[in-house]
Scaffold this motif. Structure first.
Motif, mmCIF file in Angstrom:
data_model
loop_
_atom_site.group_PDB
_atom_site.id
_atom_site.type_symbol
_atom_site.label_atom_id
_atom_site.label_comp_id
_atom_site.label_asym_id
_atom_site.label_seq_id
_atom_site.Cartn_x
_atom_site.Cartn_y
_atom_site.Cartn_z
ATOM 1 N N MET A 1 0.815 -1.212 0.000
ATOM 2 C CA MET A 1 0.000 0.000 0.000
ATOM 3 C C MET A 1 0.852 1.267 0.000
ATOM 4 N N ASN A 2 2.086 1.129 0.469
ATOM 5 C CA ASN A 2 2.981 2.292 0.490
ATOM 6 C C ASN A 2 3.982 2.284 -0.664
ATOM 7 N N ALA A 3 3.769 1.380 -1.618
ATOM 8 C CA ALA A 3 4.727 1.291 -2.722
ATOM 9 C C ALA A 3 4.702 2.560 -3.568
ATOM 10 N N TYR A 4 5.795 2.795 -4.244
ATOM 11 C CA TYR A 4 5.943 3.956 -5.120
ATOM 12 C C TYR A 4 5.096 3.740 -6.374
ATOM 13 N N THR A 5 4.265 4.728 -6.729
ATOM 14 C CA THR A 5 3.386 4.557 -7.897
ATOM 15 C C THR A 5 3.673 5.615 -8.960
ATOM 16 N N GLY A 6 2.934 5.486 -10.038
ATOM 17 C CA GLY A 6 3.044 6.477 -11.108
ATOM 18 C C GLY A 6 1.856 7.427 -11.092
ATOM 19 N N GLY A 7 1.332 7.625 -9.877
ATOM 20 C CA GLY A 7 0.158 8.482 -9.752
ATOM 21 C C GLY A 7 0.511 9.963 -9.845
ATOM 22 N N ARG A 8 -0.530 10.764 -10.132
ATOM 23 C CA ARG A 8 -0.341 12.224 -10.208
ATOM 24 C C ARG A 8 -0.567 12.846 -8.836
ATOM 25 N N ALA A 9 -0.358 14.158 -8.763
ATOM 26 C CA ALA A 9 -0.453 14.854 -7.478
ATOM 27 C C ALA A 9 -1.851 14.748 -6.880
ATOM 28 N N ASP B 1 -5.870 1.294 -18.813
ATOM 29 C CA ASP B 1 -6.771 1.866 -17.799
ATOM 30 C C ASP B 1 -6.056 2.932 -16.988
ATOM 31 N N CYS B 2 -4.804 2.682 -16.672
ATOM 32 C CA CYS B 2 -4.019 3.643 -15.887
ATOM 33 C C CYS B 2 -3.643 4.835 -16.756
ATOM 34 N N GLU C 1 -6.238 15.450 -11.241
ATOM 35 C CA GLU C 1 -5.199 15.524 -12.264
ATOM 36 C C GLU C 1 -5.029 14.179 -12.970
ATOM 37 N N GLN C 2 -5.070 13.103 -12.135
ATOM 38 C CA GLN C 2 -4.823 11.782 -12.704
ATOM 39 C C GLN C 2 -5.947 11.365 -13.649
ATOM 40 N N ARG C 3 -7.181 11.712 -13.270
ATOM 41 C CA ARG C 3 -8.296 11.392 -14.170
ATOM 42 C C ARG C 3 -8.127 12.106 -15.500
ATOM 43 N N LYS C 4 -7.604 13.327 -15.444
ATOM 44 C CA LYS C 4 -7.441 14.135 -16.648
ATOM 45 C C LYS C 4 -6.251 13.663 -17.493
ATOM 46 N N MET C 5 -5.081 13.530 -16.834
ATOM 47 C CA MET C 5 -3.838 13.252 -17.571
ATOM 48 C C MET C 5 -3.523 11.758 -17.697
ATOM 49 N N GLY C 6 -4.175 10.961 -16.863
ATOM 50 C CA GLY C 6 -3.799 9.539 -16.814
ATOM 51 C C GLY C 6 -2.573 9.335 -15.929
ATOM 52 N N GLY C 7 -2.370 8.094 -15.486
ATOM 53 C CA GLY C 7 -1.197 7.782 -14.650
ATOM 54 C C GLY C 7 0.019 7.458 -15.505
#
Lengths: 372, 372
Positions: A279-287, A326-327, A291-297
């Protein structure tokens, strides 16, 4: 998956590095033509985590001829198996699975563990026992592998001794850079381990493949050099090797280290602590979610996607590709993705640990009996 | 003999060298006080061919306490025993004879012979068998010695491995000078040989003495250094050593070499060829008999006197001193002296070879059985 780029933990510049590495040292890319010659392609090959090889043709030839070959690996006993050691173990088991004529050689480098870390031989034995339980749970066929401890394997130290006459500082320095005497000494012992399957009492000489991480190539080059030098007197065939990319730890660090325990997922880890780490792993998520919904991960930067699902826990190529898009298109956010990943991972850990718990006797036999 | 000078094969300047050697490296002179503490003084000690030692006090102490100690030596199988190897063998047997609590360890360096000279292990076995026949004929008690082949002695190679972690290039270079990697590797194996008697399965740790030629001191220094470094984890006691001077060959050359066969007298040599060599040995004679009667000979320069009679074949101190003065004052000329020497030498060779011929079975047992 159209492209392996997403699977590269180093980003675009690192791809350049692997290419450079291959060009500089003469590692061949694992071409699709060659892969087609194999009975089937392992997940790590399909996803180009195994990216290169030396001389794998000698194994392909043995497969086509139905003749014997050896698969070689080893561990320096240090602790429990984790995702990194799982990688090499799976490659070892994969090459063994390709032919009934394949024999595995597994070295337990207990002398090295003593010399470097003052781990007593008895403690190494216990660590190796635990590691072998994992390998058996991962699918290793105990009838197909010869496990030995360095401290008991005279022939390996004999070879190291003989090889000490066939190297110069210049050779060692060209391969390893300037290193302490002890590392050069170890290198010769490792060359002994890799060529041990080719000795007469092990039914050698025969083609051998050693699956390794890219950083292990110096050992392969030294060993191939020594094998060539001892072609006449000992009959050695230079060993083949396959190379996998070095994956990041869970926190996104490029090299796993025990100093960063949150980065390492152990195969026998309790589910509670495993979940915390995932759950604490490093992801490619946005701020922000917005933002993530808009730009994608950015799945190619994401440990959950690259290191956990692609390299280890999502076997289905189609599902992996769906997840990627999906991401990439913002249809799935990190929270949901992590929950799905954890479902897969926890299921895998549960199954593995259940299998593993039944393997103590078989592991003990492997460590104490000569299998063939 | 009033003075050991006559026994020095290097002449006065070389005595200076031995003194310098001792001062430079901290070898202690073998003082009369220390010699008195020994149960008896061997011919080589009385004649100061054994000139120095390190830490021999630990052996004297063991003798006084009646406690165990080890005597260690070894050979790199290369050929038949000759006067040079006889020297070390006699020292080995001497230190074993001093106490029933002494145990001998004899290393057959067959791996080194393979690595350096490509002598197959089976051939080394045959050479060692021959050498052991000589040692038994020289008086070695087979019940008191453990003979092992490097290629079979796991514990020695284990030690070499461990020691590789405890040395640096600086240390090795300071001791041996700049040498190829292989020599440094061998040095660690030899350190393993020397400390092998101190491992738990050999009832160690215990005081150990290694009788060597002066040129072997680097190995002793390295081993003592490694023993100190592993005092805590392996309990080693730095080994003691005794040092003998390097004798000339029969032709007066300062180092024996197989390239000069006339210089080497083998213990199993036929009497005809032995006689030829003795009769052609380098002497301290003058240009003419006339001159020699007038000026006297130079026994201190004479191979017959120094190397053959004093070091090996004339046990009686009084007779040796008489001969010295007979030569010095011109009362005896080289022809007569050689004839007398040959009588002693041929008698010794005949006896030795008769004893030797009965030792094959005992030698074979030593090489194949674990004696204790």
């Amino acid at each position: 998956m159209a492209d392996a780029l997403v699977l590269d933990p180093w980003g675009t510049s690192s791809i350049k590095d692997y290419t450079k590495l291959m060009q500089q040292f003469g590692i061949e890319p694992l071409s699709e033509e060659l892969v087609k010659e194999l009975p089937y392609a392992h997940r790590l090959i399909r996803r180009k985590i195994i990216f290169g090889h030396r001389d794998l043709g000698i194994i392909v030839k043995a497969l086509q001829e139905g003749s014997e070959y050896a698969v070689m690996t080893g561990i320096k006993p240090s602790g429990d198996f984790h995702l990194g050691t799982k990688l090499t173990s799976e490659e070892f088991i994969y090459f063994l699975s390709l032919s009934p004529k394949a024999r595995g050689f597994f070295a337990v480098a207990d002398l090295e563990a003593y010399a470097d870390n003052r781990i007593p031989l008895e403690e190494s034995y216990q660590i190796a026992l635990n590691n072998l339980m994992d390998m058996l749970a991962l699918g290793l066929d105990p009838k197909r592998v010869y496990v030995y401890r360095q401290s008991e394997e005279m022939s390996v130290l004999r070879l190291a001794f003989i090889f000490s006459r066939s190297v110069t500082y210049n050779t060692l320095e060209a391969i390893y850079g300037q290193k302490p005497f002890s590392l050069y000494f170890s290198a010769l012992v490792q060359a002994g381990d890799i060529l041990n399957p080719q000795l007469p009492h092990n039914d050698g000489p025969k083609p051998t493949v050693v699956p390794v991480g890219a950083d292990q190539d110096p050992h392969i080059r030294l060993t191939r050099d020594l094998a060539s030098k001892h072609r006449d007197d000992l009959g050695f065939i230079p060993p083949a090797a396959t190379y996998h990319k070095l994956l990041r730890d869970l926190t996104g660090q490029e090299k796993m280290s025990k100093r960063n325990p949150m980065g390492i997922l152990y195969l026998n880890e309790g589910l509670k602590s495993a979940k915390l780490k995932v759950m604490n792993a490093y992801t490619g998520g946005r701020a922000t979610a917005e933002e993530q919904r808009k730009m994608g991960g950015e799945p190619e930067k994401c440990v959950i996607f690259v290191e956990l699902l692609s390299a280890h826990f999502l076997e289905d190529d189609k599902k992996l590709e769906e997840l990627y898009w999906d991401c990439k298109t913002g249809r799935i956010l990190c929270g949901e993705c992590k929950a799905r990943a954890w479902e897969l991972i926890s299921g895998w850990l549960r199954d593995h640990q259940a299998r593993r718990s039944k393997m103590r006797d078989a592991a003990e036999r492997l460590l104490t009996e000569k299998t063939f």
